[in-house]
Design an enzyme around this catalytic site. Structure first.
Site, PDB file in Angstrom:
ATOM      1  CE  LYS A   1      -4.329  -1.599   2.063  1.00 22.60           C
ATOM      2  NZ  LYS A   1      -5.336  -1.367   3.084  1.00 22.60           N
TER       3      LYS A   1
ATOM      4  CG  ASP B   1      -8.673   0.887   3.054  1.00 22.74           C
ATOM      5  OD1 ASP B   1      -9.502   0.070   2.619  1.00 22.74           O
ATOM      6  OD2 ASP B   1      -7.463   0.617   3.224  1.00 22.74           O
TER       7      ASP B   1
ATOM      8  CB  ALA C   1      -0.656   4.599  15.302  1.00 23.29           C
TER       9      ALA C   1
ATOM     10  N   GLY D   1     -16.260  -5.149  10.702  1.00 25.24           N
ATOM     11  CA  GLY D   1     -15.343  -4.775   9.624  1.00 25.24           C
ATOM     12  C   GLY D   1     -15.881  -5.014   8.223  1.00 25.24           C
TER      13      GLY D   1
HETATM   14  P1  NAP Z   1      -0.831  -2.160  10.540  1.00 22.94           P
HETATM   15  O1  NAP Z   1      -0.500  -1.038   9.605  1.00 22.94           O
HETATM   16  O2  NAP Z   1       0.080  -3.311  10.653  1.00 22.94           O
HETATM   17  O3  NAP Z   1      -1.048  -1.447  11.984  1.00 22.94           O
HETATM   18  C1  NAP Z   1      -1.055  -2.161  13.116  1.00 22.94           C
HETATM   19  C2  NAP Z   1      -1.339  -1.261  14.349  1.00 22.94           C
HETATM   20  O4  NAP Z   1      -1.724  -2.126  15.381  1.00 22.94           O
HETATM   21  C3  NAP Z   1      -0.110  -0.506  14.830  1.00 22.94           C
HETATM   22  O5  NAP Z   1      -0.516   0.706  15.407  1.00 22.94           O
HETATM   23  C4  NAP Z   1       0.468  -1.445  15.897  1.00 22.94           C
HETATM   24  O6  NAP Z   1       1.090  -0.772  16.991  1.00 22.94           O
HETATM   25  C5  NAP Z   1      -0.773  -2.100  16.442  1.00 22.94           C
HETATM   26  N1  NAP Z   1      -0.428  -3.478  16.857  1.00 22.94           N
HETATM   27  C6  NAP Z   1      -0.171  -4.537  16.061  1.00 22.94           C
HETATM   28  N2  NAP Z   1       0.105  -5.634  16.804  1.00 22.94           N
HETATM   29  C7  NAP Z   1       0.032  -5.231  18.099  1.00 22.94           C
HETATM   30  C8  NAP Z   1       0.220  -5.905  19.343  1.00 22.94           C
HETATM   31  N3  NAP Z   1       0.527  -7.222  19.401  1.00 22.94           N
HETATM   32  N4  NAP Z   1       0.064  -5.204  20.485  1.00 22.94           N
HETATM   33  C9  NAP Z   1      -0.251  -3.886  20.446  1.00 22.94           C
HETATM   34  N5  NAP Z   1      -0.432  -3.193  19.294  1.00 22.94           N
HETATM   35  C10 NAP Z   1      -0.297  -3.871  18.136  1.00 22.94           C
HETATM   36  O7  NAP Z   1      -2.242  -2.802  10.182  1.00 22.94           O
HETATM   37  P2  NAP Z   1      -3.405  -2.099   9.378  1.00 22.94           P
HETATM   38  O8  NAP Z   1      -3.217  -2.290   7.935  1.00 22.94           O
HETATM   39  O9  NAP Z   1      -3.598  -0.738   9.925  1.00 22.94           O
HETATM   40  O10 NAP Z   1      -4.662  -3.035   9.756  1.00 22.94           O
HETATM   41  C11 NAP Z   1      -5.212  -3.020  11.054  1.00 22.94           C
HETATM   42  C12 NAP Z   1      -6.482  -3.864  11.076  1.00 22.94           C
HETATM   43  O11 NAP Z   1      -7.490  -3.251  10.271  1.00 22.94           O
HETATM   44  C13 NAP Z   1      -6.315  -5.285  10.537  1.00 22.94           C
HETATM   45  O12 NAP Z   1      -7.054  -6.159  11.341  1.00 22.94           O
HETATM   46  C14 NAP Z   1      -6.940  -5.233   9.150  1.00 22.94           C
HETATM   47  O13 NAP Z   1      -7.474  -6.467   8.747  1.00 22.94           O
HETATM   48  C15 NAP Z   1      -8.052  -4.231   9.414  1.00 22.94           C
HETATM   49  N6  NAP Z   1      -8.497  -3.561   8.180  1.00 22.94           N
HETATM   50  C16 NAP Z   1      -9.797  -3.695   7.861  1.00 22.94           C
HETATM   51  C17 NAP Z   1     -10.280  -3.085   6.728  1.00 22.94           C
HETATM   52  C18 NAP Z   1     -11.734  -3.233   6.394  1.00 22.94           C
HETATM   53  O14 NAP Z   1     -12.131  -2.890   5.269  1.00 22.94           O
HETATM   54  N7  NAP Z   1     -12.544  -3.690   7.312  1.00 22.94           N
HETATM   55  C19 NAP Z   1      -9.442  -2.338   5.890  1.00 22.94           C
HETATM   56  C20 NAP Z   1      -8.092  -2.200   6.252  1.00 22.94           C
HETATM   57  C21 NAP Z   1      -7.640  -2.834   7.415  1.00 22.94           C
HETATM   58  P3  NAP Z   1       2.563  -0.115  16.864  1.00 22.94           P
HETATM   59  O15 NAP Z   1       2.318   1.225  16.214  1.00 22.94           O
HETATM   60  O16 NAP Z   1       3.038  -0.028  18.254  1.00 22.94           O
HETATM   61  O17 NAP Z   1       3.357  -1.057  16.013  1.00 22.94           O
END
Ligand code: NAP
Length: 267
Positions: free
Chosen positions: A68, A104, A126, A233
């Site tokens: 992305k 998104d 974040a 979601g």
């Molecule tokens: P990402 O960029 O990997 O972001 C992950 C975030 O979660 C970061 O802020 C990270 O904290 C935190 N995190 C991850 N593992 C953690 C842990 N074990 N303990 C504490 N904090 C943790 O992921 P993303 O792309 O934003 O996606 C996030 C979620 O949204 C996923 O479940 C994805 O499937 C969902 N999503 C859904 C849609 C939809 O259409 N429904 C669209 C996009 C995404 P740090 O900053 O400290 O690393």
């Protein structure tokens, strides 16, 4: 000219629900077209895009992890909202130009369908998904945005980036608020549970979990038991896909939501 097609690219990509969503709409509307999942790694992006540009049947693609952010530098243009969010999740072809969009954010907007002006909001996470939520909040003008995240410096940088008033907190107890969004993968299959206390949320507050696998997360169960409104979601996923579908195949999916589609995606 052959049959028009679009696809989702990423690595891994086999888990994606996008082929099921777009395939359902193509069949429902009797549109001749295909939508598939294609594994593409970051080093393969230039050759992938060059090949697709030369194919008149290719209508564009959705982009998932981990491409992305990396994809932007290979495009002719990235629209201002996708640039502010810092992520492209849809590529479309206008004339001979490749343009990057972020649907998104529109998915968040359409799923919420709420005025958030003057409201207090909480965002957990974040990362990329949180940025799409923060773009919606930037436009909606809430009173206060609290970001709860493991890395607090990252969260503070996002408040600045989107020009939002608020505070950063560690994961734990959510402050009083009218909307709480989980934009982290916590609670998703294969990830740790989300440990957050939502007892201070206001009556009538909305709890929106972006996780869609499983659909019924512990967060949503707790919120429902407390009499709060919930959104899963799938709402965002289907709403963002509908914008991409309109770009790829020239018409909005009509109807966007059917009981059959929800059943298909809940599997
Ligand atoms: P990402 O960029 O990997 O972001 C992950 C975030 O979660 C970061 O802020 C990270 O904290 C935190 N995190 C991850 N593992 C953690 C842990 N074990 N303990 C504490 N904090 C943790 O992921 P993303 O792309 O934003 O996606 C996030 C979620 O949204 C996923 O479940 C994805 O499937 C969902 N999503 C859904 C849609 C939809 O259409 N429904 C669209 C996009 C995404 P740090 O900053 O400290 O690393």
């Amino acid at each position: 000219m052959g049959v028009p097609f679009a696809e989702v690219i990423g690595d891994p990509v086999a888990f994606s629900k996008s082929p099921a969503i777009h395939g359902h709409w193509l069949a429902q509307m009797g549109i001749e077209g295909h939508y598939r999942a294609t594994r593409v790694t970051a080093p393969e992006l230039p050759s992938y895009l060059a090949e697709r540009c030369a194919d008149p049947d290719w209508r564009g693609c959705n982009v998932t992890m981990p491409l992305k952010q990396a994809v932007a530098e290979h495009l002719d243009d990235v629209n201002p909202i996708a640039r502010r969010i810092g992520a492209v999740n849809t590529i479309v072809r206008y004339d001979e130009m490749l343009c990057g969009l972020n649907t998104d954010w529109i998915g968040v907007n359409l799923a919420l369908m709420q005025s958030l002006e003057g409201k207090d909001t909480v965002v957990i996470g974040a990362g990329g998904a949180a940025r799409a939520v923060l773009e919606e909040l930037r436009q909606a003008k809430p009173q206060k945005v609290t970001i709860m995240n493991r890395s607090q410096d990252k969260a503070a940088a996002l408040l600045d980036r989107f020009g939002l008033e608020g505070e950063v907190r560690p994961l734990g107890a959510a402050p009083p608020a009218d909307l709480l969004v989980n934009a982290s993968p916590l609670g998703m299959a294969g990830h740790p549970e989300l440990e957050v206390d939502i007892s201070a949320l206001r009556p009538g507050a909305i709890v929106f979990d972006l996780v869609y696998h499983p659909l019924e997360t512990a967060l949503l169960r707790t919120a429902r038991a407390a009499g709060l409104r919930t959104l899963d979601g799938l709402d965002m996923l289907v709403c963002q896909a509908s914008m991409a579908f309109t770009h790829f195949f020239g018409a909005p999916p009509e109807p966007m939501w059917t009981p059959e589609l929800r059943e298909l995606l809940a599997r």
